[in-house]
Design a protein around this motif. Structure first.
Motif, PDB file in Angstrom:
ATOM      1  N   ASP A 113       0.807  -1.225   0.000  1.00  0.00           N
ATOM      2  CA  ASP A 113       0.000   0.000   0.000  1.00  0.00           C
ATOM      3  C   ASP A 113       0.837   1.271   0.000  1.00  0.00           C
ATOM      4  O   ASP A 113       0.318   2.357   0.250  1.00  0.00           O
ATOM      5  CB  ASP A 113      -0.947   0.007   1.208  1.00  0.00           C
ATOM      6  CG  ASP A 113      -0.197  -0.031   2.537  1.00  0.00           C
ATOM      7  OD1 ASP A 113       1.061  -0.089   2.535  1.00  0.00           O
ATOM      8  OD2 ASP A 113      -0.875  -0.009   3.584  1.00  0.00           O
ATOM      9  N   GLY A 114       2.138   1.153  -0.269  1.00  0.00           N
ATOM     10  CA  GLY A 114       2.995   2.319  -0.335  1.00  0.00           C
ATOM     11  C   GLY A 114       3.399   2.886   1.011  1.00  0.00           C
ATOM     12  O   GLY A 114       3.993   3.968   1.074  1.00  0.00           O
ATOM     13  N   SER A 115       3.097   2.179   2.085  1.00  0.00           N
ATOM     14  CA  SER A 115       3.418   2.693   3.421  1.00  0.00           C
ATOM     15  C   SER A 115       4.901   2.486   3.744  1.00  0.00           C
ATOM     16  O   SER A 115       5.623   1.759   3.057  1.00  0.00           O
ATOM     17  CB  SER A 115       2.547   2.014   4.477  1.00  0.00           C
ATOM     18  OG  SER A 115       2.735   0.607   4.455  1.00  0.00           O
ATOM     19  N   TRP A 116       5.334   3.148   4.822  1.00  0.00           N
ATOM     20  CA  TRP A 116       6.737   3.081   5.233  1.00  0.00           C
ATOM     21  C   TRP A 116       7.019   1.782   5.974  1.00  0.00           C
ATOM     22  O   TRP A 116       6.189   1.282   6.740  1.00  0.00           O
ATOM     23  CB  TRP A 116       7.093   4.266   6.118  1.00  0.00           C
ATOM     24  CG  TRP A 116       7.303   5.529   5.335  1.00  0.00           C
ATOM     25  CD1 TRP A 116       6.392   6.513   5.093  1.00  0.00           C
ATOM     26  CD2 TRP A 116       8.508   5.921   4.673  1.00  0.00           C
ATOM     27  NE1 TRP A 116       6.946   7.503   4.321  1.00  0.00           N
ATOM     28  CE2 TRP A 116       8.239   7.174   4.050  1.00  0.00           C
ATOM     29  CE3 TRP A 116       9.769   5.360   4.539  1.00  0.00           C
ATOM     30  CZ2 TRP A 116       9.197   7.860   3.308  1.00  0.00           C
ATOM     31  CZ3 TRP A 116      10.731   6.035   3.809  1.00  0.00           C
ATOM     32  CH2 TRP A 116      10.453   7.269   3.203  1.00  0.00           C
ATOM     33  N   GLY A 244       5.913  -5.737  -4.328  1.00  0.00           N
ATOM     34  CA  GLY A 244       4.986  -4.955  -3.533  1.00  0.00           C
ATOM     35  C   GLY A 244       5.073  -3.474  -3.828  1.00  0.00           C
ATOM     36  O   GLY A 244       5.553  -3.029  -4.873  1.00  0.00           O
ATOM     37  N   ASP A 245       4.581  -2.687  -2.891  1.00  0.00           N
ATOM     38  CA  ASP A 245       4.628  -1.221  -2.984  1.00  0.00           C
ATOM     39  C   ASP A 245       4.904  -0.715  -1.581  1.00  0.00           C
ATOM     40  O   ASP A 245       4.004  -0.649  -0.740  1.00  0.00           O
ATOM     41  CB  ASP A 245       3.298  -0.688  -3.521  1.00  0.00           C
ATOM     42  CG  ASP A 245       3.306   0.835  -3.676  1.00  0.00           C
ATOM     43  OD1 ASP A 245       4.396   1.436  -3.547  1.00  0.00           O
ATOM     44  OD2 ASP A 245       2.234   1.413  -3.918  1.00  0.00           O
ATOM     45  N   LYS A 246       6.172  -0.425  -1.310  1.00  0.00           N
ATOM     46  CA  LYS A 246       6.568  -0.008   0.028  1.00  0.00           C
ATOM     47  C   LYS A 246       7.686   1.018  -0.059  1.00  0.00           C
ATOM     48  O   LYS A 246       8.411   1.100  -1.048  1.00  0.00           O
ATOM     49  CB  LYS A 246       7.027  -1.216   0.851  1.00  0.00           C
ATOM     50  CG  LYS A 246       8.107  -2.071   0.195  1.00  0.00           C
ATOM     51  CD  LYS A 246       8.424  -3.283   1.050  1.00  0.00           C
ATOM     52  CE  LYS A 246       9.434  -4.211   0.377  1.00  0.00           C
ATOM     53  NZ  LYS A 246       8.794  -5.146  -0.556  1.00  0.00           N
ATOM     54  N   ARG A 247       7.786   1.804   0.990  1.00  0.00           N
ATOM     55  CA  ARG A 247       8.871   2.777   1.113  1.00  0.00           C
ATOM     56  C   ARG A 247       9.709   2.390   2.324  1.00  0.00           C
ATOM     57  O   ARG A 247       9.271   2.532   3.460  1.00  0.00           O
ATOM     58  CB  ARG A 247       8.302   4.187   1.251  1.00  0.00           C
ATOM     59  CG  ARG A 247       7.652   4.706  -0.029  1.00  0.00           C
ATOM     60  CD  ARG A 247       7.052   6.085   0.179  1.00  0.00           C
ATOM     61  NE  ARG A 247       5.843   6.019   0.982  1.00  0.00           N
ATOM     62  CZ  ARG A 247       5.195   7.089   1.432  1.00  0.00           C
ATOM     63  NH1 ARG A 247       5.667   8.300   1.196  1.00  0.00           N
ATOM     64  NH2 ARG A 247       4.089   6.953   2.130  1.00  0.00           N
TER      65      ARG A 247
END
Length: 281
Positions: A113-116, A244-247
């Motif tokens: 979800d692009g979260s840290w 995925g989608d992560k920072r």
């Protein structure tokens, strides 16, 4: 005192060269030790099947094993069996290194979800190979509890130029729903490993190794297209969730005093395009 590097491929060799330049005796383990550059000393050992010889004065250990293929069998052989053979050899030699750093991957974080993500984010496998990485970390924790895990994101640098080739050849694509990507230049990954091994303070059990810019993949590709004067990447209908989608946050690594030579993909890829950073075959 001796530094032992188990898995002396591209990253392990770069770590070894940096340690040798600081005056350490470095022994590198790989299947064909004759490929190691001087002044590294070599052991020709297939860690997936064989225990290496452990010098009695081994003080520091780096594990940078890489799987020979992206398959469950290859991952199991490299990351679990290879690590177990090394740990068994250390036990047999009655050697307990002062510091041990084991390279793992940010793939152990299943975040979409692009979260840290930080070192305290729970691990969760999105594939069987990711689960093997988690299993290897657990094995390390059980057998060598004072060791540190260094979870690296996508390594790029000399010989690791996949994105550059895709853009240059007009094969680069982006998705309609951009995802964040995380990366680290090979030289920064090696420098950080040396930094963590040699700093006076006791290490944390886990560090994330990424640069300071978890950028959208589309931004990276468009930057490369501009630098190469190549066509912009095309939009693909395929929306793969691979990676995925992560920072990923490097705050803990930065808190140790480490300074990046390439804090973002801009500096790193410009140096790579200029031919900088080639140290060994």
């Amino acid at each position: 005192m001796t530094v032992l590097i188990a898995g002396c491929g591209d990253l392990g060799t770069e770590i070894g060269l940096r340690l040798a330049e600081l005056g350490h005796t470095v022994v590198g383990i790989r299947r064909s030790a004759d490929k190691l550059p001087a002044p590294l000393l070599g052991q020709s050992v297939d860690l997936t099947t064989t225990q290496p010889h452990i010098p009695a004065d081994t003080n520091l250990v780096v594990v940078a094993i890489a799987a020979s293929a992206p398959t469950v069998e290859a991952y199991q052989a490299a990351y679990v069996d290879g690590l177990r053979n090394l740990l068994d050899a250390l036990d047999a030699a009655q050697v307990v290194p002062t510091r041990m750093l084991v390279v793992s991957s940010t793939a152990v974080y299943k975040v979409t979800d692009g979260s840290w993500v930080t070192e305290s984010t729970p691990t969760s496998a999105s594939s069987p190979t990711d689960q093997i990485l988690i299993d290897a970390e657990q094995l390390l924790r059980e057998r060598m509890p004072h060791a540190s895990v260094f979870r690296l994101a996508g390594i790029y640098g000399p010989g690791r130029e996949r994105l550059i080739s895709q853009v240059r050849e007009g094969r680069a694509t982006v998705t309609a729903n951009p995802r964040h990507t995380n990366r680290i230049h090979r030289d920064d990954a090696a420098a950080a490993a040396v930094h963590l091994l040699l700093r006076a303070d006791a290490p944390a059990p886990i560090y994330i190794g990424v640069d300071s810019d978890p950028a959208l993949r589309s931004d990276v590709l468009e930057f490369l297209a501009t630098e190469l004067n190549a066509p912009a990447p095309t939009v693909s209908d395929t929306d793969s969730e691979r990676g995925g989608d992560k920072r990923c946050s490097n705050a803990l690594l930065l808190a140790t005093g480490f300074q990046f030579r390439y804090p973002s993909y801009v500096e790193g890829y410009r140096a790579l395009l200029a031919g900088e950073g080639v140290r060994h075959p």
